[in-house]
Write a protein that holds these residues in place. Structure first.
Motif: not given
Length: 239
Positions: A219-239
């Protein structure tokens, strides 16, 4: 991309644990060594012809930038909450979208702009603009975010001609001497309790960038990278 973000999350947890004894450059060095040890038998089976690239100069530039970003990222991980590091890092999709439009000719559609804007709004809520933004660790995280965006653009360009395993080999082969040179004067032997985290860092360092390269192939970079925003709630939970 989802597999990549889980790998990045595990790397953050491992990096936080290792930072109790190791500096950022030494963590990167261990990661590079383990990745190369895993890649060697894979390339022996596939054929060492896959180690060759038609764009060695771009690999060198990409990995010099990526090494600096990794150093800043591990520095920040050791000093501020994981969720805060990821929140700052989520300026990466914005930089990526702008750089992709500028250098790769990708289109900034309304859906992509909306996804990036909403994600960035969430980042502002987490960071509360102005709060500790001048902290050295926060500044290091911001620099890492821009460095990762540059790395994504180089990766998107390289996947057109090189296989993901080739990109991984060059990444670790270029960054290992940089990491060893930067950590030589402060090198320490990790305590036995930390060796499992050293292994985790190496394994997810490989899986994260393999999955990211595959995602950018599909996929294009502009389509793929926004998925990475899901990492924030996962990181908060892991922290």
């Amino acid at each position: 991309m989802c597999a990549a973000l889980v790998s990045f999350l595990l790397m953050a947890i491992a990096g936080r644990e290792l930072s109790a004894e190791l500096g950022p450059a030494q963590i990167v060095a261990f990661r590079n060594m383990i990745c190369l040890a895993v890649l060697a038998p894979i390339l022996a089976r596939l054929g060492w012809k896959h180690a060759r690239s038609t764009k060695p100069g771009r690999h060198l530039l990409r990995n010099a930038i990526h090494f600096a970003a990794q150093f800043g990222w591990f520095y920040a991980i050791a000093r501020i909450p994981i969720a805060e590091v990821f929140a700052i890092e989520f300026t990466t999709p914005i930089w990526t979208a702008l750089l992709a439009a500028l250098f790769l000719g990708e289109r900034l559609t309304m859906a992509r702009v909306t996804a990036i804007a909403l994600g960035f709004a969430g980042v502002l809520v987490i960071l509360r603009p102005g709060l500790a933004i001048r902290d050295p660790a926060a500044l290091a995280a911001r620099g890492a975010a821009f460095g990762y965006a540059c790395s994504y653009i180089f990766t998107k360009d390289l996947v057109a001609s090189d296989r993901p395993v080739t990109i991984l080999l060059w990444m670790n082969a270029v960054q290992l001497p940089l990491a060893l040179a930067a950590s030589a004067s402060v090198w320490v032997t990790p305590s036995p309790a930390l060796w499992p985290w050293v292994a985790v860092t190496g394994i997810v360092g490989l899986s994260s960038h393999y999955c990211l390269s595959r995602a950018l192939q599909y996929g294009e970079a502009t389509a793929v990278t926004p998925i990475d925003f899901l990492r924030l709630p996962l990181a908060a939970g892991a922290g």
